[in-house]
Design a protein around this motif. Structure first.
Motif, mmCIF file in Angstrom:
data_model
loop_
_atom_site.group_PDB
_atom_site.id
_atom_site.type_symbol
_atom_site.label_atom_id
_atom_site.label_comp_id
_atom_site.label_asym_id
_atom_site.label_seq_id
_atom_site.Cartn_x
_atom_site.Cartn_y
_atom_site.Cartn_z
ATOM 1 N N MET A 30 33.206 40.666 40.769
ATOM 2 C CA MET A 30 32.828 39.411 40.102
ATOM 3 C C MET A 30 34.095 38.655 39.689
ATOM 4 S SD MET A 30 29.656 40.415 37.577
ATOM 5 C CE MET A 30 28.196 41.260 38.169
ATOM 6 N N ALA B 242 36.956 38.819 41.090
ATOM 7 C CA ALA B 242 37.614 38.298 42.295
ATOM 8 C C ALA B 242 36.965 36.981 42.722
ATOM 9 C CB ALA B 242 37.538 39.326 43.421
ATOM 10 N N ILE B 243 35.645 36.900 42.607
ATOM 11 C CA ILE B 243 34.949 35.658 42.954
ATOM 12 C C ILE B 243 35.346 34.551 41.981
ATOM 13 C CG2 ILE B 243 32.665 34.559 43.009
ATOM 14 C CD1 ILE B 243 31.622 37.304 44.062
ATOM 15 N N LYS B 244 35.355 34.901 40.697
ATOM 16 C CA LYS B 244 35.767 33.919 39.688
ATOM 17 C C LYS B 244 37.173 33.386 39.996
ATOM 18 C CE LYS B 244 36.150 32.036 35.422
ATOM 19 N NZ LYS B 244 35.614 30.680 35.164
ATOM 20 N N ALA C 94 38.736 33.329 42.817
ATOM 21 C CA ALA C 94 38.790 32.572 44.069
ATOM 22 C C ALA C 94 38.251 31.160 43.872
ATOM 23 C CB ALA C 94 37.988 33.297 45.153
ATOM 24 N N LEU C 95 37.183 31.032 43.081
ATOM 25 C CA LEU C 95 36.545 29.718 42.944
ATOM 26 C C LEU C 95 37.106 28.913 41.781
ATOM 27 C CD1 LEU C 95 32.782 30.467 43.754
ATOM 28 C CD2 LEU C 95 34.689 30.002 45.298
#
Lengths: 467, 467
Positions: free
Chosen positions: A446, A448-450, A452-453
């Motif tokens: 989670m 990592a997604i945060k 990235a975006l």
């Protein structure tokens, strides 16, 4: 205690953004203390961490402009709907801009033939249902509060109807959102289903403003059922009530609502609403269908209830009688608070497999008593989801510590029963530590997604993800 | 033509991984040509790009070991279920390892009280339903093929029951998955709902193996309904049939299946299955509920059908008669192929708002005729989703080019009607270009997620995301 640690502030950036927003938004940029306090987190026990300014956007393009400015200066943006979240979702631990979406309140299109509607994020649940009523349509998600639909999406709200109609994740066809760099995206259009790549709508739903700002929603609607029938039934124990619920669901009765009040909650509503219900666990139900269908559903439930020592079974189909019958549930929150005049309510929830629900409620009752806490409990029992309302003396640090110990225990207990530490209240600041315990390594992905975006961590920082 | 461009191969890495996997898996590592061809993409018109080896895993730990080895050597991993996907999902454009999960076929736990089941990814839909039947339970998603449940999750499968029960995204409580670095994660446990952070289950569902390998699924089950009633009705036009469908859904009839066959498909099944159906558009329906409920549902539908010039309305509740009645639908694929003996079938699908469905089907019919293509169409019409089966002469490049032009046109037409270029067939290689057109900037954020979770692009490369 919940971790609402202050994060480092970017004073230079904040000043620059406020100055630029003032030029763009004039009196729709507000920096007065009271409006800022009202946009920080005020609905819970969590301390209020106020934003530096509040900006009222009226279009997707304005939201994009705000986010672009904040991105340029690395300043936090905290989307705000109606302020009814419960776990510190709206706090500004690093300061920044509260982006108030309440003026984006247009219902843009109702497609009755397709059973969908396109709304701006500031439209509230009640506003939408009032608008739809004449067309024989309704939007089924009801979290209690008259929340904004954008906020309900951002927190993956659910509530009493979820047992039949699902949660926000099941009732959104697509979203428009402004991402952390100001880009406007659409996750799809109005198809009832799609397999076109990663499910970006579902990723944004429940992301609590940490990945993007929801600026438009295409929602799935339902036809108002031909008939609605309500029922209630008392049970000797929570276990008997839960057994009846399990049997009802296994039997395939498409119950629209099935709510549990524990004995303490029933006592509270008897006092508060001048009712005379037996002070034992109570189930309240609602059935949707054809005239014949709802009669059959309620009758079958009545038979099941009898098997589990249900008593005082009552069912009715007239609107007035139905409202009277559901009064106990509608008043439960205020009735609960009235058990301890002057108290502050701290509402928490967990969700467990329904086969463990009676045990979990029973253990929670025993734990509250052991700690000397008063805690009426009500549940969306068809989903295995229940709420405990802790009644605390304001400012009493010892009680606060006991409450914290209860919250910790309850989260761990739900997790140990293959449940979740948060059925519908989200994570915000308050439940980050429990989510970490529940999901472990998963939270690393989670994060990592945060990253990235939202590489600069400007979108509602300090929520969901542990910094 | 669809972009199945070969990607650069890492020969050294591939050799190293095959050698190490041979030591670990012995004869469960296979490098023979025919097994490799069978694990490349064989079910469609897309060229077969075969993997370098096939490894058969039997546990999550083995999957993790395979992925770790591939990560270490930067070698592609392509998860394989039963091989029934349609858009080049299983091709190996950069070579690499096909990770066959068919031996992970254990049903680990059935929780009848909670209406859930825990399965390994290689369990097939029919295997699961056979196992559940004695307990009065079933899993409702039926994409036609006897696919593996892991594959159905990875491609966000749906099918005939979706109008009532939703798609895979609606029927998965949680997943276990192996991520690109070999880490094993769980997205949750068995709670019916959760608001614990980003919806990692929904992100993996439909990700087609590009973000992780699904190694365990917790699925939501349904009780087998007390009664099932099937019906069929012919209509003068597709538009009349679609009007009847819209009215049925607006009326709140909880129809379990509602399928459309166009006139050409009816002609095909008449020939193939020796039926004598009127060769006009046909609706086939299934109702689930109580004995009284299904009678009422079918009767109400019968009344609606009459309003829209429906004829030959037939309804039945016995299993044998129901099967006979649905035979036309079950045989539709093979019947379609029989219209042109020796042809190769190219199946595509789109999904549009139901109010546009008749128009879209009509335009598609006209377009196929204009191009001289034979294309029977069937639809999951309650969702606005339909399939065209192009009947092509194998090896005929001209026809292939015409088919490609049809596919392009159909995707663009669906997008222009606020629909999607892929309702349930996924993206794979074949639909990447259309998804790019449909979602535009949104795909940039999908790529960002892919890069964050799989920085070396080893998880099923060349699918969903345009390289």
């Amino acid at each position: 205690m919940a971790d609402i640690t202050t994060l480092p502030r970017n004073e230079v950036g904040i000043a620059a953004v406020i100055s630029a927003l003032g030029d763009l938004f004039q009196d729709r940029l507000q920096t007065g203390q009271s409006i800022r306090e009202q946009h920080g987190h005020t609905t819970t026990w969590l301390e209020n961490q106020i934003p530096d300014a509040v900006v009222f956007a009226r279009s997707t393009e304005e939201v994009s402009a705000v986010v672009k400015l904040c991105a340029q200066h690395k300043v936090p943006v905290i989307p705000f709907g109606t302020g009814s979240s419960l776990e510190g979702h709206l706090n500004a631990p690093a300061g920044g801009i509260s982006l108030d979406l309440s003026q984006m309140d247009q219902i843009k299109a109702v497609h009755a033939e397709d059973l969908d509607v396109v709304v701006q994020p500031g439209v509230t649940r009640e506003q939408l249902n009032t608008h739809l009523r004449d067309q024989g349509l309704f939007f089924p998600i009801d979290p209690g509060a008259n929340a904004s639909l954008g906020g309900m999406a951002a927190t993956r709200a659910s509530g009493t109807n979820a047992v039949r109609y699902g949660t926000m994740k099941d009732n959104i066809l697509s979203l428009e959102a402004v991402m952390a760099d100001g880009t406007i995206i659409r996750t799809g259009a109005r198809a009832k289903k799609s397999s076109a790549g990663y499910d970006m709508a579902r990723l944004l739903i429940g992301s609590e403003g940490t990945l993007g700002v929801i600026t438009e929603l295409t929602l799935r609607l339902q036809g108002i059922p031909e008939a609605t029938r309500s029922a209630r039934c008392s049970f000797p124990t929570v276990e008997a009530a839960c057994q009846a619920v399990m049997m009802t669901i296994q039997y395939g009765i498409p119950v629209a609502r099935i709510e549990l009040l524990d004995a303490l909650s029933v006592r509270a509503v008897n006092g508060y609403s001048k009712l005379a219900l037996p002070e034992t666990p109570l189930l309240l139900l609602e059935f949707h269908g054809s005239e014949a269908g709802v009669l059959e559903q309620a009758d079958v439930f009545g038979g099941i209830a009898e098997e589990f020592e249900g008593s005082d079974f009552t069912a009715t189909s007239t609107a007035e009688e139905r409202n009277k019958l559901w009064q106990a549930r509608h008043d439960a929150y205020w009735a609960g608070l009235s058990l301890r005049p002057g108290c502050q309510g701290l509402s928490t929830d967990v969700c467990v497999p329904i086969s463990r629900l009676a045990e979990c409620v029973g253990l929670a009752r025993a734990k509250a008593e052991e700690l000397g806490l008063m805690a009426p409990m009500v549940g969306h029992v068809g989903d295995g989801n229940f709420h405990a309302l802790l009644l605390l003396e304001p400012g009493n640090r010892d009680e606060q510590a006991l409450a914290d110990s209860f919250l910790n225990w309850l989260a761990d207990t739900a997790i140990s029963m293959e449940g979740t530490c948060t059925g519908e209240h989200g994570v915000g600041q308050g439940k980050r530590v429990y989510v970490q315990r529940e999901l472990g390594e998963t939270t690393r992905f989670m994060s990592a997604i945060k990253s990235a975006l939202d590489p600069d961590n400007i979108m509602n920082p300090g929520k969901i993800i542990q910094d």
